[in-house]
Design a protein around this motif. Structure first.
Motif, short mmCIF file in Angstrom:
data_model
loop_
_atom_site.label_atom_id
_atom_site.label_comp_id
_atom_site.label_asym_id
_atom_site.label_seq_id
_atom_site.Cartn_x
_atom_site.Cartn_y
_atom_site.Cartn_z
N CYS A 75 -2.05 -0.77 3.30
CA CYS A 75 -3.31 -1.27 3.06
C CYS A 75 -4.44 -0.89 3.78
N ALA A 76 -5.59 -0.38 2.92
CA ALA A 76 -6.83 0.21 3.87
C ALA A 76 -7.96 -0.87 3.27
N ALA A 77 -8.75 -1.26 4.19
CA ALA A 77 -9.80 -1.97 4.17
C ALA A 77 -11.12 -0.83 4.19
N SER A 78 -12.09 -1.25 3.55
CA SER A 78 -13.46 -0.44 3.23
C SER A 78 -14.66 -1.32 2.84
N GLY A 79 -15.79 -0.99 3.25
CA GLY A 79 -17.14 -1.60 3.14
C GLY A 79 -17.54 -1.85 4.41
N LYS A 133 -8.77 2.71 11.89
CA LYS A 133 -9.09 3.08 10.75
C LYS A 133 -9.03 1.80 9.64
N ASN A 134 -8.88 0.54 10.14
CA ASN A 134 -9.13 -0.57 9.35
C ASN A 134 -7.68 -0.47 8.20
N THR A 135 -6.44 0.02 8.96
CA THR A 135 -5.54 -0.16 7.93
C THR A 135 -4.39 -0.76 8.39
N ALA A 136 -3.42 -1.36 7.59
CA ALA A 136 -2.04 -1.90 7.81
C ALA A 136 -1.03 -1.58 7.06
N GLY A 137 0.14 -1.74 7.82
CA GLY A 137 1.21 -1.23 6.87
C GLY A 137 2.31 -2.26 7.03
N LEU A 138 3.16 -2.25 6.21
CA LEU A 138 4.49 -3.22 6.33
C LEU A 138 5.64 -2.47 6.13
N GLN A 139 6.43 -2.00 6.99
CA GLN A 139 7.81 -1.45 6.89
C GLN A 139 8.87 -2.55 6.54
N MET A 140 9.37 -2.22 5.40
CA MET A 140 10.65 -3.13 5.01
C MET A 140 11.76 -2.57 4.87
N SER A 141 12.82 -3.30 5.60
CA SER A 141 13.96 -2.67 5.82
C SER A 141 15.22 -3.45 5.39
N SER A 142 16.41 -3.11 5.05
CA SER A 142 17.42 -4.17 4.58
C SER A 142 16.96 -5.19 3.56
N LEU A 143 16.31 -4.53 2.42
CA LEU A 143 15.60 -5.33 1.63
C LEU A 143 16.68 -6.06 0.71
N LYS A 144 16.32 -7.23 0.26
CA LYS A 144 17.38 -8.26 -0.38
C LYS A 144 16.73 -8.45 -1.77
#
Length: 120
Positions: A21-25, A74-85
């Motif tokens: 996710c990247a924020a801008s403005g 950088k005004n960014t966020a990430g979500l690492q998802m593992s062992s997904l169900k």
């Protein structure tokens, strides 16, 4: 302020995906960035959030499997998802709240949503 989410897609159970996710403005500061998810007919629910100082909050259902990250510069966020169900299948939304540059105003915004499907 706008958010642009990316990532997502389809994966088999046990697989991994990463959302970004990247924020801008006219961003003065983002206090909290987070991820929420929603399935049809249900309310949007919290997945994970992270404050500017690095404090995190996770839904019990994803603890130990998902990891949220941020790059404040950088005004960014990430979500690492593992062992997904299969139960993780949903539309995932990025969120951010903070305040703008002059004129200073509070903001709370959502990204457009990205589909995550976990199925064999």
């Amino acid at each position: 302020v706008q958010l642009q989410a990316s990532g997502g897609g389809s994966v088999q159970p046990g697989g991994s995906l990463r959302l970004s996710c990247a924020a801008s403005g006219k961003i003065g500061n983002i206090n909290t960035m987070g991820w929420y998810r929603q399935v049809p007919g249900k309310q949007r629910e919290l997945v994970a959030t992270m404050t500017h100082t690095g404090s995190t909050d996770y839904a019990d259902s994803v603890k130990g499997r998902f990891t949220i990250s941020r790059d404040n510069a950088k005004n960014t966020a990430g979500l690492q998802m593992s062992s997904l169900k299969p139960g993780d299948t949903a539309i995932y939304y990025c969120s951010a709240e903070g305040f703008t540059t002059f004129p200073v105003r509070d903001f709370e915004v959502w990204g457009q949503g990205t589909q995550v499907t976990v199925s064999s």
